[in-house]
Design a protein around this motif. Structure first.
Motif, PDB file in Angstrom:
ATOM      1  N   UNK A 126       0.843  -1.192   0.000  1.00  0.00           N
ATOM      2  CA  UNK A 126       0.000   0.000   0.000  1.00  0.00           C
ATOM      3  C   UNK A 126       0.877   1.240   0.000  1.00  0.00           C
ATOM      4  N   UNK A 127       1.040   1.903  -1.145  1.00  0.00           N
ATOM      5  CA  UNK A 127       1.900   3.090  -1.184  1.00  0.00           C
ATOM      6  C   UNK A 127       1.332   4.270  -0.402  1.00  0.00           C
ATOM      7  N   UNK A 134       8.189   5.739   3.636  1.00  0.00           N
ATOM      8  CA  UNK A 134       8.509   6.825   4.570  1.00  0.00           C
ATOM      9  C   UNK A 134       9.996   6.818   4.900  1.00  0.00           C
ATOM     10  N   UNK A 135      10.553   5.623   5.119  1.00  0.00           N
ATOM     11  CA  UNK A 135      11.972   5.488   5.433  1.00  0.00           C
ATOM     12  C   UNK A 135      12.836   5.962   4.266  1.00  0.00           C
ATOM     13  N   UNK A 141      16.811   8.296  -0.065  1.00  0.00           N
ATOM     14  CA  UNK A 141      17.193   7.224  -0.982  1.00  0.00           C
ATOM     15  C   UNK A 141      16.317   7.276  -2.227  1.00  0.00           C
ATOM     16  N   UNK A 142      16.890   7.426  -3.412  1.00  0.00           N
ATOM     17  CA  UNK A 142      16.073   7.467  -4.633  1.00  0.00           C
ATOM     18  C   UNK A 142      15.338   6.140  -4.842  1.00  0.00           C
ATOM     19  N   UNK A 143      14.074   6.225  -5.246  1.00  0.00           N
ATOM     20  CA  UNK A 143      13.305   5.006  -5.491  1.00  0.00           C
ATOM     21  C   UNK A 143      12.222   5.277  -6.516  1.00  0.00           C
ATOM     22  N   UNK A 144      11.699   4.217  -7.083  1.00  0.00           N
ATOM     23  CA  UNK A 144      10.514   4.297  -7.933  1.00  0.00           C
ATOM     24  C   UNK A 144       9.728   3.013  -7.749  1.00  0.00           C
ATOM     25  N   UNK A 145       8.424   3.131  -7.680  1.00  0.00           N
ATOM     26  CA  UNK A 145       7.546   1.974  -7.547  1.00  0.00           C
ATOM     27  C   UNK A 145       7.285   1.352  -8.915  1.00  0.00           C
ATOM     28  N   UNK A 154       2.726  11.888  -5.556  1.00  0.00           N
ATOM     29  CA  UNK A 154       3.984  12.191  -4.874  1.00  0.00           C
ATOM     30  C   UNK A 154       4.891  10.966  -4.793  1.00  0.00           C
ATOM     31  N   UNK A 155       4.352   9.802  -5.098  1.00  0.00           N
ATOM     32  CA  UNK A 155       5.132   8.572  -5.039  1.00  0.00           C
ATOM     33  C   UNK A 155       5.092   7.922  -6.420  1.00  0.00           C
ATOM     34  N   UNK A 156       6.128   8.131  -7.202  1.00  0.00           N
ATOM     35  CA  UNK A 156       6.097   7.736  -8.609  1.00  0.00           C
ATOM     36  C   UNK A 156       6.031   6.228  -8.801  1.00  0.00           C
ATOM     37  N   UNK A 157       5.223   5.802  -9.766  1.00  0.00           N
ATOM     38  CA  UNK A 157       5.080   4.386 -10.060  1.00  0.00           C
ATOM     39  C   UNK A 157       4.966   4.175 -11.558  1.00  0.00           C
ATOM     40  N   UNK A 158       5.599   3.126 -12.047  1.00  0.00           N
ATOM     41  CA  UNK A 158       5.435   2.691 -13.427  1.00  0.00           C
ATOM     42  C   UNK A 158       4.460   1.524 -13.407  1.00  0.00           C
TER      43      UNK A 158
END
Length: 354
Positions: A126-127, A134-135, A141-145, A154-158
């Motif tokens: 669950x994003x 959050x961590x 830390x760079x990330x992508x879903x 606000x939480x990027x996802x492909x």
């Protein structure tokens, strides 16, 4: 910004040497002092570097990949796309699976951060409420879903538009004359994708003024559909004539369970899956499914993350097209006629989010 031993020492009001002794367990630290250090570590999101601790600014040229399952081929397709793109840029992969366990998400991501991976590509339950994300944001830390529904900008996802895809699955069944619909899904608590597909499926039934679809959940790992079929088919006159499954492995399991009960697919019940894994087109009946471009999704996520790591823009995510591919497992309601279906490799819809 990644916290250092010096940051922790300043926050806890102790020396760097004391923090180092505590983190590396190389000497005694008083209990009261250890408590302050633990609190500072938690508040700063500090992760001890288990690879080259003395090289504080070093990069490992490695990407972490966290997926829900190693048994579902759809995730292997994405990892293949990620790996191809990462290797072309000189990066290696470290990947782990969570088995759809929310607590395991925290543990696996924590382990990868301990090894100072440069960035993460991951799928979470669950994003919207994710301690893991959050961590990552707290530590910079760079990330992508990947795969997760795109509703949180606000939480990027492909991903694909899972709501639209679920809607398309229902419309396809309605177009074949089915009026009693049902859905068998993996646990909604473990997958925002499954919830989104359900929402689109149910919405399409409502739009067509049909009765509310029967919806049942099973465990993603065991996929024990036999346990729920007694309930779904206890009254055959009211039972669904078509079922939508939240993934292809579940649809394949369902077809097998129906066959063991003497229920014919698609003569008695039509079945649609989701993912487009290769095995679905090699079984009998061939599987009607919503195909998502998993390999392309992995490539897109990796390109965006690598661009960020190389000084480019932060990942923005992307919504890629999905395809509804007809196979032999979905047929006209009430009158089986395989000739009415298109060939399994033909596509009937291709949609992206607007």
């Amino acid at each position: 910004m990644v916290s250092t031993l010096r940051d922790v020492a300043k926050h806890a009001g102790v020396s760097v040497a004391t923090v180092s002794r505590y983190v590396n367990r190389s000497g005694n630290v008083r209990a009261q002092t250890a408590g302050r250090i633990r609190q500072a570590i938690a508040e700063l999101g500090f992760r001890p570097n288990v690879v080259g601790r003395s090289l504080k600014t070093a990069t490992t040229r490695s990407l972490g990949v966290v997926i829900p399952s190693l048994s579902n081929p759809v995730f292997a397709d994405a990892v293949s796309g990620i790996g191809q793109t990462a290797r072309a840029e000189g990066y290696n992969l470290m990947f782990m699976a969570t088995d759809y366990d929310r607590d395991a998400e925290t543990q696996t991501v924590g382990a990868l951060l301990d090894y100072r991976i440069d960035g993460l590509i991951l799928t979470v339950s669950d994003p919207g409420e994710s301690p893991v994300l959050d961590l990552l944001e707290r530590t910079g830390t760079p990330y992508i879903l990947i795969y997760n529904q795109f509703s949180l900008a606000a939480r990027p996802s492909v991903t694909v538009d899972n709501v639209a895809a679920g809607h398309d699955a229902a419309e396809a069944l309605i177009g074949l004359g089915h009026r009693r619909l049902g859905m068998i899904s993996g646990s909604f608590g473990a997958s925002d994708r499954a919830r989104a597909r359900r929402d689109g499926f149910v919405r399409a039934a409502r739009d067509a003024a049909l009765a509310e679809p029967v919806v049942r959940e099973v465990d993603f790992l065991t996929m024990n559909v036999d346990a729920i079929l007694d309930d779904v088919f206890k009254d055959r006159s009211r039972a669904p004539s078509a079922l939508f499954c939240s993934n292809d492995l579940l649809a394949i399991s369902l077809i097998g369970a129906l066959r063991r009960r003497g229920v014919r697919v698609p003569d008695d019940v039509s079945v649609i899956g989701f993912d487009g894994i290769a095995v679905g087109s090699h079984q009998h009946p061939t599987l009607t499914t919503v195909v998502q471009p998993s390999r392309e999704m992995g490539q897109t996520a990796a390109r965006q993350l690598l661009d960020c790591l190389n000084g480019g823009n932060a990942p923005t995510g992307a919504v890629l097209p999905h395809i509804l591919r007809l196979g032999e497992s979905a047929g006209p309601a009430g009158k089986p006629d395989p000739a009415a279906l298109q060939e399994p490799d033909q596509t009937v819809q291709r949609r992206t989010a607007q």
